[in-house]
Design a protein around this motif. Sequence first.
Motif, PDB file in Angstrom:
ATOM      1  N   ALA A 132       0.829  -1.209   0.000  1.00  0.00           N
ATOM      2  CA  ALA A 132       0.000   0.000   0.000  1.00  0.00           C
ATOM      3  C   ALA A 132       0.861   1.257   0.000  1.00  0.00           C
ATOM      4  CB  ALA A 132      -0.913  -0.002   1.220  1.00  0.00           C
ATOM      5  N   PRO A 133       0.264   2.415  -0.327  1.00  0.00           N
ATOM      6  CA  PRO A 133       0.999   3.683  -0.242  1.00  0.00           C
ATOM      7  C   PRO A 133       1.257   4.082   1.198  1.00  0.00           C
ATOM      8  CG  PRO A 133      -1.311   4.077  -0.774  1.00  0.00           C
ATOM      9  CD  PRO A 133      -1.102   2.595  -0.840  1.00  0.00           C
ATOM     10  N   ALA A 134       2.079   5.102   1.384  1.00  0.00           N
ATOM     11  CA  ALA A 134       2.407   5.586   2.727  1.00  0.00           C
ATOM     12  C   ALA A 134       1.150   6.020   3.466  1.00  0.00           C
ATOM     13  CB  ALA A 134       3.393   6.744   2.623  1.00  0.00           C
ATOM     14  N   ASP A 135       1.147   5.806   4.782  1.00  0.00           N
ATOM     15  CA  ASP A 135       0.060   6.199   5.678  1.00  0.00           C
ATOM     16  C   ASP A 135      -1.229   5.422   5.425  1.00  0.00           C
ATOM     17  OD1 ASP A 135      -0.606   7.676   7.950  1.00  0.00           O
ATOM     18  OD2 ASP A 135      -1.724   9.137   6.771  1.00  0.00           O
ATOM     19  N   ALA A 136      -1.119   4.263   4.785  1.00  0.00           N
ATOM     20  CA  ALA A 136      -2.302   3.443   4.545  1.00  0.00           C
ATOM     21  C   ALA A 136      -2.760   2.790   5.845  1.00  0.00           C
ATOM     22  CB  ALA A 136      -1.996   2.369   3.498  1.00  0.00           C
ATOM     23  N   VAL A 137      -4.067   2.519   5.929  1.00  0.00           N
ATOM     24  CA  VAL A 137      -4.643   1.863   7.099  1.00  0.00           C
ATOM     25  C   VAL A 137      -5.547   0.738   6.627  1.00  0.00           C
ATOM     26  CG1 VAL A 137      -6.543   3.529   7.183  1.00  0.00           C
ATOM     27  CG2 VAL A 137      -5.972   2.207   9.226  1.00  0.00           C
ATOM     28  N   VAL A 138      -5.556  -0.377   7.380  1.00  0.00           N
ATOM     29  CA  VAL A 138      -6.355  -1.547   7.027  1.00  0.00           C
ATOM     30  C   VAL A 138      -7.068  -2.053   8.271  1.00  0.00           C
ATOM     31  CG1 VAL A 138      -6.265  -3.967   6.292  1.00  0.00           C
ATOM     32  CG2 VAL A 138      -4.915  -2.267   5.078  1.00  0.00           C
ATOM     33  N   LEU A 139      -8.327  -2.433   8.113  1.00  0.00           N
ATOM     34  CA  LEU A 139      -9.085  -3.083   9.187  1.00  0.00           C
ATOM     35  C   LEU A 139      -9.292  -4.533   8.787  1.00  0.00           C
ATOM     36  CD1 LEU A 139     -10.601  -2.581  11.887  1.00  0.00           C
ATOM     37  CD2 LEU A 139     -12.665  -2.232  10.529  1.00  0.00           C
ATOM     38  N   SER A 140      -8.829  -5.460   9.623  1.00  0.00           N
ATOM     39  CA  SER A 140      -8.865  -6.875   9.269  1.00  0.00           C
ATOM     40  C   SER A 140     -10.237  -7.488   9.526  1.00  0.00           C
ATOM     41  CB  SER A 140      -7.814  -7.643  10.080  1.00  0.00           C
ATOM     42  OG  SER A 140      -8.293  -7.917  11.394  1.00  0.00           O
ATOM     43  N   ARG A 141     -10.460  -8.651   8.959  1.00  0.00           N
ATOM     44  CA  ARG A 141     -11.586  -9.486   9.365  1.00  0.00           C
ATOM     45  C   ARG A 141     -11.202 -10.139  10.699  1.00  0.00           C
ATOM     46  NH1 ARG A 141      -8.541 -12.704   5.968  1.00  0.00           N
ATOM     47  NH2 ARG A 141      -8.242 -14.859   6.639  1.00  0.00           N
ATOM     48  N   PRO A 142     -12.136 -10.759  11.412  1.00  0.00           N
ATOM     49  CA  PRO A 142     -11.762 -11.439  12.661  1.00  0.00           C
ATOM     50  C   PRO A 142     -10.700 -12.512  12.421  1.00  0.00           C
ATOM     51  CG  PRO A 142     -14.131 -11.167  12.563  1.00  0.00           C
ATOM     52  CD  PRO A 142     -13.601 -10.757  11.204  1.00  0.00           C
ATOM     53  N   VAL A 143      -9.649 -12.491  13.241  1.00  0.00           N
ATOM     54  CA  VAL A 143      -8.564 -13.471  13.137  1.00  0.00           C
ATOM     55  C   VAL A 143      -8.242 -13.978  14.540  1.00  0.00           C
ATOM     56  CG1 VAL A 143      -7.563 -12.459  11.060  1.00  0.00           C
ATOM     57  CG2 VAL A 143      -6.788 -11.677  13.297  1.00  0.00           C
ATOM     58  N   LEU A 144      -7.642 -15.139  14.611  1.00  0.00           N
ATOM     59  CA  LEU A 144      -7.229 -15.706  15.897  1.00  0.00           C
ATOM     60  C   LEU A 144      -5.854 -15.157  16.258  1.00  0.00           C
ATOM     61  CD1 LEU A 144      -8.171 -17.718  18.078  1.00  0.00           C
ATOM     62  CD2 LEU A 144      -6.850 -19.487  16.882  1.00  0.00           C
ATOM     63  N   GLY A 145      -5.788 -14.421  17.372  1.00  0.00           N
ATOM     64  CA  GLY A 145      -4.523 -13.805  17.779  1.00  0.00           C
ATOM     65  C   GLY A 145      -3.470 -14.842  18.118  1.00  0.00           C
ATOM     66  N   ARG A 146      -2.263 -14.617  17.637  1.00  0.00           N
ATOM     67  CA  ARG A 146      -1.198 -15.590  17.862  1.00  0.00           C
ATOM     68  C   ARG A 146      -0.495 -15.402  19.201  1.00  0.00           C
ATOM     69  NH1 ARG A 146       0.931 -15.530  11.566  1.00  0.00           N
ATOM     70  NH2 ARG A 146      -0.761 -16.892  10.817  1.00  0.00           N
TER      71      ARG A 146
END
Length: 204
Positions: free
Chosen positions: A144-158
């Motif tokens: 992604a470009p600089a300063d991009a933000v993403v919201l994930s789907r539910p995932v199992l925390g490691r």
Amino acid sequence: MDITPVSKPASVSRLVAAVVFFNALVFLLAGEALFYSLRQYEHQATQAVQNLARSLEASVSGVFDKVDLAVHAVAREAERQRAAGSIRKAALDSYIEEARRLVPEVTALRVTDAAGRVLYGTDTAGHEVIQIADRDYFKALREAPADAVVLSRPVLGRISGKWVIVLARRINEPDGRFAGVALGILSLEYFSRLFASLDVGQHG
């Protein structure tokens, strides 16, 4: 003057007809009142649901906005330290912990390097280094470009072993190259408690 008497059967018939008509009128009016009352209840219920939905939307949106502010601050601090020479774990961990205290809704704040190793932040001291380079949100931010933000789907925390949602921002080298991600982690248990606290009535 002759008066023609009304026969008794005819009088009874008229009385019965009047009673039947009166009863029908009462039932008609009662039915109309019930129908109007039902429509009013439906309208009130619809308004209540819409108001509740708007309230929930504002609450959840506000939580994600607060988490994003914390993640953004952590990402910029990581970039500042990297631009100054290198990231100092103790200093960045301290900064992250202070940011986390300001946003009690967030479960953890963490930072990775460009290879996806979780090196800084909540629950990273004294633990085996966790690798998240295979996560979809990490892959997306890497390209992604600089300063991009993403919201994930539910995932199992490691690290936590619990189901979570991750809000992540890209971290950049001074020359703009990818340097890792900053993570804000929200437990699904938080949202379960939030929704369970709603009182929608016995038949809500």
